[in-house]
Enzyme design. Structure first.
Site, PDB file in Angstrom:
ATOM      1  N   HIS A  13      34.430  28.404  36.226  1.00 34.52           N
ATOM      2  CA  HIS A  13      34.937  29.701  36.397  1.00 34.52           C
ATOM      3  C   HIS A  13      33.901  30.820  35.857  1.00 34.52           C
ATOM      4  O   HIS A  13      33.743  30.933  34.572  1.00 34.52           O
ATOM      5  CB  HIS A  13      36.223  29.718  35.852  1.00 34.52           C
ATOM      6  CG  HIS A  13      36.948  30.868  35.841  1.00 34.52           C
ATOM      7  ND1 HIS A  13      38.310  31.066  36.079  1.00 34.52           N
ATOM      8  CD2 HIS A  13      36.602  32.384  35.849  1.00 34.52           C
ATOM      9  CE1 HIS A  13      38.627  32.511  36.372  1.00 34.52           C
ATOM     10  NE2 HIS A  13      37.695  33.132  36.230  1.00 34.52           N
ATOM     11  N   HIS A  15      32.216  34.902  36.393  1.00 29.43           N
ATOM     12  CA  HIS A  15      32.032  36.282  37.125  1.00 29.43           C
ATOM     13  C   HIS A  15      30.678  36.362  37.318  1.00 29.43           C
ATOM     14  O   HIS A  15      30.007  36.844  36.144  1.00 29.43           O
ATOM     15  CB  HIS A  15      32.678  37.085  36.693  1.00 29.43           C
ATOM     16  CG  HIS A  15      34.182  36.987  36.695  1.00 29.43           C
ATOM     17  ND1 HIS A  15      35.112  37.390  37.955  1.00 29.43           N
ATOM     18  CD2 HIS A  15      35.177  36.199  35.953  1.00 29.43           C
ATOM     19  CE1 HIS A  15      36.469  36.709  37.579  1.00 29.43           C
ATOM     20  NE2 HIS A  15      36.415  36.197  36.493  1.00 29.43           N
ATOM     21  N   LEU A  16      29.774  36.757  38.371  1.00 26.70           N
ATOM     22  CA  LEU A  16      28.559  36.955  38.369  1.00 26.70           C
ATOM     23  C   LEU A  16      28.361  38.170  38.933  1.00 26.70           C
ATOM     24  O   LEU A  16      26.956  38.930  39.006  1.00 26.70           O
ATOM     25  CB  LEU A  16      27.578  35.977  39.310  1.00 26.70           C
ATOM     26  CG  LEU A  16      27.637  34.473  38.559  1.00 26.70           C
ATOM     27  CD1 LEU A  16      26.765  33.618  39.721  1.00 26.70           C
ATOM     28  CD2 LEU A  16      26.966  34.416  37.337  1.00 26.70           C
ATOM     29  N   ARG A  17      29.362  39.012  39.410  1.00 32.00           N
ATOM     30  CA  ARG A  17      29.196  40.574  39.810  1.00 32.00           C
ATOM     31  C   ARG A  17      28.142  40.539  40.859  1.00 32.00           C
ATOM     32  O   ARG A  17      27.986  39.519  41.411  1.00 32.00           O
ATOM     33  CB  ARG A  17      28.990  41.283  38.753  1.00 32.00           C
ATOM     34  CG  ARG A  17      29.865  41.176  37.667  1.00 32.00           C
ATOM     35  CD  ARG A  17      31.317  41.491  37.814  1.00 32.00           C
ATOM     36  NE  ARG A  17      32.089  41.570  36.370  1.00 32.00           N
ATOM     37  CZ  ARG A  17      33.335  41.180  36.105  1.00 32.00           C
ATOM     38  NH1 ARG A  17      33.987  40.966  37.472  1.00 32.00           N
ATOM     39  NH2 ARG A  17      33.941  41.405  35.080  1.00 32.00           N
ATOM     40  N   ASN A  41      36.321  38.260  42.988  1.00 34.78           N
ATOM     41  CA  ASN A  41      36.794  39.557  42.918  1.00 34.78           C
ATOM     42  C   ASN A  41      35.769  40.586  42.962  1.00 34.78           C
ATOM     43  O   ASN A  41      35.894  41.409  41.789  1.00 34.78           O
ATOM     44  CB  ASN A  41      37.813  39.565  41.737  1.00 34.78           C
ATOM     45  CG  ASN A  41      37.042  39.078  40.453  1.00 34.78           C
ATOM     46  OD1 ASN A  41      36.090  38.240  40.489  1.00 34.78           O
ATOM     47  ND2 ASN A  41      37.680  39.730  39.411  1.00 34.78           N
ATOM     48  N   LYS A 100      41.073  31.347  45.563  1.00 36.81           N
ATOM     49  CA  LYS A 100      41.480  31.829  44.191  1.00 36.81           C
ATOM     50  C   LYS A 100      42.404  32.796  44.570  1.00 36.81           C
ATOM     51  O   LYS A 100      42.437  33.969  45.285  1.00 36.81           O
ATOM     52  CB  LYS A 100      40.194  32.527  43.584  1.00 36.81           C
ATOM     53  CG  LYS A 100      40.721  33.266  42.191  1.00 36.81           C
ATOM     54  CD  LYS A 100      40.856  32.375  41.002  1.00 36.81           C
ATOM     55  CE  LYS A 100      41.448  33.141  39.966  1.00 36.81           C
ATOM     56  NZ  LYS A 100      40.348  33.863  39.033  1.00 36.81           N
ATOM     57  N   HIS A 137      44.983  32.439  39.093  1.00 40.38           N
ATOM     58  CA  HIS A 137      45.020  33.281  37.831  1.00 40.38           C
ATOM     59  C   HIS A 137      46.688  33.517  37.439  1.00 40.38           C
ATOM     60  O   HIS A 137      47.387  34.139  38.283  1.00 40.38           O
ATOM     61  CB  HIS A 137      44.300  34.776  38.091  1.00 40.38           C
ATOM     62  CG  HIS A 137      44.385  35.504  36.838  1.00 40.38           C
ATOM     63  ND1 HIS A 137      43.488  35.874  36.164  1.00 40.38           N
ATOM     64  CD2 HIS A 137      45.492  36.364  36.211  1.00 40.38           C
ATOM     65  CE1 HIS A 137      43.426  36.938  35.264  1.00 40.38           C
ATOM     66  NE2 HIS A 137      45.042  36.875  35.002  1.00 40.38           N
ATOM     67  N   HIS A 175      41.678  29.343  33.403  1.00 39.25           N
ATOM     68  CA  HIS A 175      41.688  29.857  31.751  1.00 39.25           C
ATOM     69  C   HIS A 175      43.239  30.007  31.130  1.00 39.25           C
ATOM     70  O   HIS A 175      43.732  30.835  30.701  1.00 39.25           O
ATOM     71  CB  HIS A 175      41.239  31.257  31.812  1.00 39.25           C
ATOM     72  CG  HIS A 175      41.679  32.146  33.027  1.00 39.25           C
ATOM     73  ND1 HIS A 175      42.963  32.465  33.346  1.00 39.25           N
ATOM     74  CD2 HIS A 175      40.821  32.953  33.650  1.00 39.25           C
ATOM     75  CE1 HIS A 175      43.019  33.269  34.134  1.00 39.25           C
ATOM     76  NE2 HIS A 175      41.735  33.559  34.487  1.00 39.25           N
ATOM     77  N   ASP A 247      34.851  31.860  32.354  1.00 41.27           N
ATOM     78  CA  ASP A 247      35.291  33.003  32.756  1.00 41.27           C
ATOM     79  C   ASP A 247      34.371  33.883  32.027  1.00 41.27           C
ATOM     80  O   ASP A 247      34.911  35.021  31.902  1.00 41.27           O
ATOM     81  CB  ASP A 247      36.748  33.305  32.222  1.00 41.27           C
ATOM     82  CG  ASP A 247      37.512  34.477  32.979  1.00 41.27           C
ATOM     83  OD1 ASP A 247      37.045  34.690  34.039  1.00 41.27           O
ATOM     84  OD2 ASP A 247      38.587  34.873  32.314  1.00 41.27           O
ATOM     85  N   ALA A 263      38.685  44.362  30.933  1.00 37.54           N
ATOM     86  CA  ALA A 263      39.028  43.037  30.281  1.00 37.54           C
ATOM     87  C   ALA A 263      37.961  42.166  30.673  1.00 37.54           C
ATOM     88  O   ALA A 263      37.635  41.987  31.813  1.00 37.54           O
ATOM     89  CB  ALA A 263      40.432  42.796  30.929  1.00 37.54           C
TER      90      ALA A 263
HETATM   91 ZN   LIG Z   1      38.084  35.236  35.861  1.00 38.16          ZN
END
Ligand SMILES: [Zn+2]
Length: 349
Positions: A13, A15-17, A41, A100, A137, A175, A247, A263
């Site tokens: 899990h 987030h690499l943007r 996302n 997801k 999530h 998470h 995460d 966050a």
């Molecule tokens: Zn996440």
């Protein structure tokens, strides 16, 4: 000195943007991880196989040549816009690994989500056919639910019913952050859970009791010490239902140190050291490989890496990097500096 050898871990899990943030952060995940399950996302979200493939290429273009072992695993964002035929082709082609679900409004960019978990029965039936995992999530967005009870409320209100209607659906509770979540996983054999380095090593007093710490603010929020202890117990137990998903979620200091704190915890650089220290403190280092390298790979149907890492506890180092700077001048603070001072990681030749 305490030391352990493990297969190269996977981060299930992350987030690499995109754009200059992606360029700045991806090497930190690629350094010690074989796979990263990349969250969809973005704005707009990753919702088609073509978008996932293009994003995968953008990621790979930013991975330094020396870290070419790293392979991003792509996910699609669940909404009513998802085209199930396209998803099926993406899974078949090996481009899409999982989907997801975000509750609308629960976290970063999830205002783009549309629909309750209970509205996707057709998708869930197809996921069972495709032997593909649903990543969730799990946070209630009901205004009458207390912030610290949101995970438990979501499980009761939404996920329990979906698991009952789809007993063969593989679900990852992402998470997991509470004892209630751990209990839910243990009582549902087709549910597994990722756990983050920050939820394993910090609790809400660290966030709030000694001066409010924006760098520890994340969703789901750090919960009680008893919740953290339940997560640690699950992680070090070796139980195959629990595995690492960092995460890791970079936000620039301009978004972290302001009146509306974004966050997310950026733990890609030192998340592995943080987890090693948790296991060391529990005298469970010999179980580390299950949690970070074996359990998740088994859930996602891949063999563990044949490459090996050695982690060795050391005299605390004084100077290690504590933040990065993107090409546009933004800074992102690293989580886990204290733990990283205590650990040396190397590839085993
Ligand atoms: Zn996440």
């Amino acid at each position: 000195m305490a030391s352990v050898e493990i297969p190269m871990p996977d981060d299930w899990h992350v987030h690499l943007r995109d754009d200059d943030m992606l360029a700045a952060v991806v090497e930190h995940t690629a350094r010690w991880f074989r796979y990263g399950m990349v969250m969809p996302n973005l704005r707009p979200p990753v919702q088609t196989t073509a978008q996932a493939d293009a994003y995968r290429r953008r990621i790979l273009n930013r991975v330094p040549a020396a870290l070419s072992h790293f392979q991003p695993q792509m996910t699609l964002f669940v909404s009513h816009d998802l085209d199930l035929d396209d998803l099926g082709r993406g899974i078949e082609a090996g481009i899409v690994r999982a989907v997801k679900f975000y509750p609308p409004g629960a976290t970063t960019n999830s205002d783009q989500a549309k629909g309750d978990l209970g509205e996707f029965d057709e998708l869930f039936g197809r996921l069972v056919e495709w032997n593909t995992q649903l990543l969730v999530h799990a946070e209630s967005t009901r205004s009458d639910v207390d912030l610290f009870d949101r995970e438990a409320a979501f499980l009761d209100d939404h996920l329990a019913a979906v698991c009952a209607r789809h007993p063969k659906l593989g679900v990852t509770l992402e998470h997991v952050s509470t004892a209630a979540g751990v209990e839910f996983v243990r009582s549902n054999p087709n549910v597994v859970a990722s756990i983050t380095p920050h939820h394993l090593s910090r609790e809400r007093a660290d966030l709030l009791a000694f001066g409010m710490k924006p760098d520890l603010y994340c969703k789901p929020v750090l919960n009680t010490a008893a919740d953290r202890d339940a997560l640690v117990e699950a992680a070090v137990s070796g139980d195959g239902q629990f595995f690492l998903g960092t995460d890791s979620a970079p936000h620039p200091t301009t978004a972290k140190y302001g009146p509306n704190v974004a966050a997310g915890v950026f733990n890609a650089p030192y998340g592995l050291e943080v987890v090693a220290e948790v296991f060391h403190q529990q005298e469970a280092l010999e179980e580390l490989g299950k949690f970070v390298s074996l359990n998740g790979a088994a859930v996602y149907g891949v063999p563990p890496s044949v490459d090996q890492l050695r982690l060795t506890r050391r005299e605390a180092q004084d100077t290690i990097p504590e933040r990065l700077r993107t090409s546009s001048g933004e800074e992102v603070v690293f989580f886990g500096v204290e733990e990283a001072r205590l650990w040396h990681i190397e590839a085993v030749a």
